[in-house]
Scaffold this motif. Structure first.
Motif, PDB file in Angstrom:
ATOM      1  N   SER A 193      -8.337   6.415  -0.966  1.00 26.74           N
ATOM      2  CA  SER A 193      -7.236   6.942  -1.555  1.00 26.74           C
ATOM      3  C   SER A 193      -6.791   8.270  -1.145  1.00 26.74           C
ATOM      4  N   ALA A 194      -7.790   9.200  -0.855  1.00 22.30           N
ATOM      5  CA  ALA A 194      -7.710  10.577  -0.326  1.00 22.30           C
ATOM      6  C   ALA A 194      -6.961  10.615   0.889  1.00 22.30           C
ATOM      7  N   VAL A 195      -7.257   9.779   1.836  1.00 24.44           N
ATOM      8  CA  VAL A 195      -6.659   9.310   3.149  1.00 24.44           C
ATOM      9  C   VAL A 195      -5.195   9.115   3.106  1.00 24.44           C
ATOM     10  N   ALA A 235      -8.998  13.365  -5.275  1.00 19.81           N
ATOM     11  CA  ALA A 235      -9.451  12.334  -4.691  1.00 19.81           C
ATOM     12  C   ALA A 235     -10.753  12.590  -3.782  1.00 19.81           C
ATOM     13  N   ILE A 236     -10.583  13.780  -2.915  1.00  8.62           N
ATOM     14  CA  ILE A 236     -11.655  13.948  -2.087  1.00  8.62           C
ATOM     15  C   ILE A 236     -12.768  14.526  -3.058  1.00  8.62           C
ATOM     16  N   PRO A 263       0.815  -1.082   0.001  1.00  7.05           N
ATOM     17  CA  PRO A 263      -0.234  -0.059   0.043  1.00  7.05           C
ATOM     18  C   PRO A 263       0.815   1.410  -0.166  1.00  7.05           C
ATOM     19  N   GLY A 264       0.436   2.270  -0.833  1.00  8.77           N
ATOM     20  CA  GLY A 264       1.157   3.499  -0.725  1.00  8.77           C
ATOM     21  C   GLY A 264       0.556   4.535  -1.564  1.00  8.77           C
ATOM     22  N   PRO A 265       1.062   5.722  -2.038  1.00 11.85           N
ATOM     23  CA  PRO A 265       0.304   6.712  -2.747  1.00 11.85           C
ATOM     24  C   PRO A 265       0.162   6.237  -4.163  1.00 11.85           C
ATOM     25  N   MET A 266       0.964   5.335  -4.758  1.00 14.89           N
ATOM     26  CA  MET A 266       0.834   5.010  -6.148  1.00 14.89           C
ATOM     27  C   MET A 266      -0.328   4.152  -6.306  1.00 14.89           C
ATOM     28  N   ASN A 267      -0.500   3.209  -5.354  1.00 15.72           N
ATOM     29  CA  ASN A 267      -1.759   2.251  -5.453  1.00 15.72           C
ATOM     30  C   ASN A 267      -2.985   2.783  -4.877  1.00 15.72           C
ATOM     31  N   ALA A 268      -2.932   3.843  -4.161  1.00 24.15           N
ATOM     32  CA  ALA A 268      -4.029   4.776  -4.029  1.00 24.15           C
ATOM     33  C   ALA A 268      -4.337   5.441  -5.068  1.00 24.15           C
ATOM     34  N   ILE A 269      -3.678   5.853  -5.906  1.00 25.53           N
ATOM     35  CA  ILE A 269      -4.054   6.702  -7.204  1.00 25.53           C
ATOM     36  C   ILE A 269      -4.683   5.635  -8.256  1.00 25.53           C
ATOM     37  N   ILE A 270      -3.985   4.473  -8.375  1.00 26.41           N
ATOM     38  CA  ILE A 270      -4.379   3.227  -9.226  1.00 26.41           C
ATOM     39  C   ILE A 270      -5.952   2.795  -8.676  1.00 26.41           C
ATOM     40  N   ALA A 271      -6.126   2.786  -7.454  1.00 25.66           N
ATOM     41  CA  ALA A 271      -7.532   2.351  -6.966  1.00 25.66           C
ATOM     42  C   ALA A 271      -8.379   3.442  -7.192  1.00 25.66           C
ATOM     43  N   GLU A 272      -8.086   4.580  -6.984  1.00 25.81           N
ATOM     44  CA  GLU A 272      -9.069   5.924  -7.305  1.00 25.81           C
ATOM     45  C   GLU A 272      -9.404   5.850  -8.601  1.00 25.81           C
ATOM     46  N   GLU A 273      -8.452   5.792  -9.592  1.00 30.65           N
ATOM     47  CA  GLU A 273      -8.731   5.806 -11.150  1.00 30.65           C
ATOM     48  C   GLU A 273      -9.591   4.585 -11.379  1.00 30.65           C
TER      49      GLU A 273
END
Length: 226
Positions: free
Chosen positions: A206-208, A92-93, A22-32
């Motif tokens: 993802s925003a968190v 993301a928010i 988990p990290g910022p890159m996977n957070a963006i991938i998840a959001e998209e």
């Protein structure tokens, strides 16, 4: 002697180990993925993968080590990365508020590729990986992986030997990243289609994650400057 097949499979494991946490890159991938569909999530993953390919080339040329030797570089990267993460967290928010269900048709232009690419290039942790593990993958030799296992290393010695610096290991490494880039968005999309509430929840999470890592990077950058 290390088997090419074993070495390739070990490379796949190394690639997944880099891409999956988990990290910022996977957070963006998840959001998209949950907001705009699999294609958008896949493209976001490609952004991070392209950055790794660039770091690979720079490591091969010895430029990553030269870059890391400049004292001001790390703090600057932390501060730049932190600001970018907080900026992307705002988007993301907005997605979390506007998204009411999973949609395969993007409401807005997908920008995940640019986000992950820029974040990866300003990520000191990614540079640190290529300065340590990455250098080890490129140097010619052998690595007895299981011999380092606590307690049982002596028993397992020789059971899994891989050839470092070989094309097979590097091919497997990037194949592992590619597998994650394809499978992770697909899993999120599948879940999102079954449960509409999944999309805004993932966007909010993802925003968190982005806010958390953004604040952490800003703190680390400030500490290193002081």
């Amino acid at each position: 002697m290390a088997s090419p097949v074993t070495t390739t499979l070990a490379g796949v494991v190394f690639g997944l180990a880099l891409a999956a946490p988990p990290g910022p890159m996977n957070a963006i991938i998840a959001e998209e993925s949950v907001v705009r569909g699999w294609t958008a999530g896949f493209r976001a993953g490609l952004g991070a993968m392209l950055a790794d390919a660039i770091f690979f080339a720079l490591t091969l040329a010895g430029l990553v080590a030269v870059l890391d030797s400049v004292p001001a570089v790390r703090p600057a990267l932390y501060l730049a990365g932190g600001c970018l993460m907080l900026y992307f967290a705002i988007g993301a928010i907005g997605d979390a508020r506007a998204t009411t269900s999973f949609t395969d048709a993007g409401r807005a232009a997908a920008t995940g590729f640019r986000k992950t690419f820029v974040l990866s290039l300003t990520n000191p942790y990614q540079i640190g990986f290529w300065l340590t593990v990455g250098v080890g993958l490129l140097e010619s030799g052998t690595l007895d992986v299981l011999s380092y296992a606590p307690a049982v290393g002596g028993v397992l010695e020789g059971a899994l030997v891989v050839q470092t610096g070989s094309p097979a290991l590097l091919l497997g490494f990037f194949a592992g990243i590619a597998i994650w880039v394809v499978a992770y968005p697909a899993a999120l999309v599948a879940a999102g289609k079954r449960v509409d509430a999944f999309a805004p929840t993932i966007a909010a999470l993802s925003a968190v994650v982005l806010v958390g890592f953004g604040l952490l990077f800003l703190l680390l950058g400030a500490v290193r400057i002081v």
